[in-house]
Design a protein around this motif. Structure first.
Motif, PDB file in Angstrom:
ATOM      1  N   LEU A  82      27.202  23.485  17.188  1.00 19.16           N
ATOM      2  CA  LEU A  82      26.154  23.027  16.287  1.00 19.16           C
ATOM      3  C   LEU A  82      26.598  23.359  14.875  1.00 19.16           C
ATOM      4  O   LEU A  82      27.070  24.468  14.612  1.00 19.16           O
ATOM      5  N   GLY A  83      26.474  22.404  13.975  1.00 18.97           N
ATOM      6  CA  GLY A  83      26.881  22.644  12.605  1.00 18.97           C
ATOM      7  C   GLY A  83      26.006  21.897  11.623  1.00 18.97           C
ATOM      8  O   GLY A  83      25.389  20.892  11.973  1.00 18.97           O
ATOM      9  N   LEU A  84      25.959  22.396  10.385  1.00 25.82           N
ATOM     10  CA  LEU A  84      25.242  21.739   9.305  1.00 25.82           C
ATOM     11  C   LEU A  84      26.250  21.041   8.402  1.00 25.82           C
ATOM     12  O   LEU A  84      27.114  21.680   7.816  1.00 25.82           O
ATOM     13  N   TYR A  85      26.133  19.723   8.309  1.00 28.23           N
ATOM     14  CA  TYR A  85      27.026  18.927   7.472  1.00 28.23           C
ATOM     15  C   TYR A  85      26.398  18.769   6.094  1.00 28.23           C
ATOM     16  O   TYR A  85      25.245  18.351   5.963  1.00 28.23           O
ATOM     17  N   ASP A  86      27.158  19.109   5.052  1.00 27.44           N
ATOM     18  CA  ASP A  86      26.720  18.943   3.672  1.00 27.44           C
ATOM     19  C   ASP A  86      27.343  17.652   3.140  1.00 27.44           C
ATOM     20  O   ASP A  86      28.561  17.582   2.979  1.00 27.44           O
ATOM     21  N   PRO A  87      26.541  16.608   2.890  1.00 26.40           N
ATOM     22  CA  PRO A  87      27.112  15.327   2.455  1.00 26.40           C
ATOM     23  C   PRO A  87      27.724  15.365   1.057  1.00 26.40           C
ATOM     24  O   PRO A  87      28.595  14.563   0.756  1.00 26.40           O
ATOM     25  N   VAL A  88      27.294  16.305   0.219  1.00 20.99           N
ATOM     26  CA  VAL A  88      27.844  16.385  -1.135  1.00 20.99           C
ATOM     27  C   VAL A  88      29.258  16.964  -1.102  1.00 20.99           C
ATOM     28  O   VAL A  88      30.195  16.382  -1.639  1.00 20.99           O
ATOM     29  N   GLY A  89      29.420  18.102  -0.458  1.00 21.12           N
ATOM     30  CA  GLY A  89      30.730  18.748  -0.395  1.00 21.12           C
ATOM     31  C   GLY A  89      31.574  18.315   0.789  1.00 21.12           C
ATOM     32  O   GLY A  89      32.729  18.698   0.903  1.00 21.12           O
ATOM     33  N   ARG A  90      30.977  17.503   1.696  1.00 15.34           N
ATOM     34  CA  ARG A  90      31.646  17.066   2.927  1.00 15.34           C
ATOM     35  C   ARG A  90      32.172  18.259   3.716  1.00 15.34           C
ATOM     36  O   ARG A  90      33.297  18.261   4.192  1.00 15.34           O
ATOM     37  N   THR A  91      31.338  19.286   3.819  1.00 12.83           N
ATOM     38  CA  THR A  91      31.702  20.493   4.556  1.00 12.83           C
ATOM     39  C   THR A  91      30.754  20.672   5.728  1.00 12.83           C
ATOM     40  O   THR A  91      29.649  20.135   5.738  1.00 12.83           O
ATOM     41  N   ILE A  92      31.199  21.457   6.709  1.00 13.70           N
ATOM     42  CA  ILE A  92      30.366  21.775   7.859  1.00 13.70           C
ATOM     43  C   ILE A  92      30.288  23.285   7.990  1.00 13.70           C
ATOM     44  O   ILE A  92      31.305  23.975   8.029  1.00 13.70           O
ATOM     45  N   GLN A  93      29.066  23.781   8.062  1.00 14.85           N
ATOM     46  CA  GLN A  93      28.820  25.197   8.312  1.00 14.85           C
ATOM     47  C   GLN A  93      28.499  25.328   9.797  1.00 14.85           C
ATOM     48  O   GLN A  93      27.489  24.811  10.270  1.00 14.85           O
ATOM     49  N   ASN A  94      29.383  26.004  10.546  1.00  9.29           N
ATOM     50  CA  ASN A  94      29.154  26.184  11.979  1.00  9.29           C
ATOM     51  C   ASN A  94      27.996  27.146  12.194  1.00  9.29           C
ATOM     52  O   ASN A  94      27.977  28.244  11.654  1.00  9.29           O
ATOM     53  N   LEU A  95      27.025  26.722  12.996  1.00 12.45           N
ATOM     54  CA  LEU A  95      25.877  27.563  13.312  1.00 12.45           C
ATOM     55  C   LEU A  95      26.056  28.256  14.651  1.00 12.45           C
ATOM     56  O   LEU A  95      25.648  29.398  14.824  1.00 12.45           O
ATOM     57  N   CYS A  96      26.648  27.555  15.594  1.00 15.01           N
ATOM     58  CA  CYS A  96      26.787  28.088  16.943  1.00 15.01           C
ATOM     59  C   CYS A  96      27.960  27.404  17.612  1.00 15.01           C
ATOM     60  O   CYS A  96      28.167  26.212  17.458  1.00 15.01           O
ATOM     61  N   SER A  97      28.739  28.180  18.355  1.00 18.47           N
ATOM     62  CA  SER A  97      29.849  27.636  19.116  1.00 18.47           C
ATOM     63  C   SER A  97      29.807  28.221  20.517  1.00 18.47           C
ATOM     64  O   SER A  97      29.819  29.442  20.685  1.00 18.47           O
ATOM     65  N   LEU A  98      29.726  27.376  21.512  1.00 17.49           N
ATOM     66  CA  LEU A  98      29.709  27.849  22.892  1.00 17.49           C
ATOM     67  C   LEU A  98      31.118  28.111  23.411  1.00 17.49           C
ATOM     68  O   LEU A  98      31.284  28.581  24.523  1.00 17.49           O
ATOM     69  N   ASP A  99      32.146  27.817  22.598  1.00 19.96           N
ATOM     70  CA  ASP A  99      33.534  28.104  22.958  1.00 19.96           C
ATOM     71  C   ASP A  99      33.861  29.586  22.811  1.00 19.96           C
ATOM     72  O   ASP A  99      34.820  30.070  23.375  1.00 19.96           O
ATOM     73  N   GLN A 100      33.079  30.304  22.013  1.00 19.16           N
ATOM     74  CA  GLN A 100      33.343  31.707  21.713  1.00 19.16           C
ATOM     75  C   GLN A 100      32.138  32.536  22.111  1.00 19.16           C
ATOM     76  O   GLN A 100      31.013  32.040  22.124  1.00 19.16           O
TER      77      GLN A 100
END
Length: 145
Positions: A82-100
């Motif tokens: 799960l991640g938050l995509y910022d359309p201005v900076g085109r960045t993704i802040q990862n909120l949760c990863s089930l891989d780790q």
């Protein structure tokens, strides 16, 4: 598939209370999101994922779940992240990863909050299933006189 000549995949989501069609382009690694408003389709968002290999459309289905009305950030779900995509900076802040494994530092946890490491609290990942979109014909009732 959108059609048999296109490499884009298409699916439907609800964002901001409005029906949206999403065209996932695995070659351009972007999502084109179209909204149905006032009976007409118009492009509402473009999500650029080329800089984020964990959200690659060649390996994942990336589903937009919600849009923050304050800053326009978009919640994206790959099924494992799960991640938050910022359309201005085109960045993704990862909120949760089930891989780790889920980690929690002492600074992130308050005294009255249950321990997140004990396995009792797990992230909730909302999903939309095809059955939710199905339309089933009504069974005609016979009329008795």
């Amino acid at each position: 598939m959108w059609n048999n000549r296109s490499y884009c995949h298409a699916f439907v989501v609800e964002l901001e209370g409005v029906l949206c069609a999403v065209l996932a382009d695995p070659i351009g690694n972007s999502l084109d999101i179209w909204k149905l408003k006032h009976g007409e389709w118009g492009r509402a968002y473009i999500v650029h994922l080329e800089a984020w290999p964990d959200y690659s459309l060649g390996r994942n289905v990336v589903v937009p779940l919600a849009v923050d009305p304050n800053d326009g950030r978009m919640l994206l779900n790959t099924g494992k992240k799960l991640g938050l995509y910022d359309p201005v900076g085109r960045t993704i802040q990862n909120l949760c990863s089930l891989d780790q494994p889920i980690t929690c530092s002492k600074g992130q946890q308050s005294a009255g909050e249950p321990n997140r490491m004990d396995g009792e609290i797990w992230p909730l990942v909302p999903m939309l299933y095809e059955e939710n979109l199905g339309c089933y014909p009504r069974v005609a009732k016979t009329r008795w006189l």
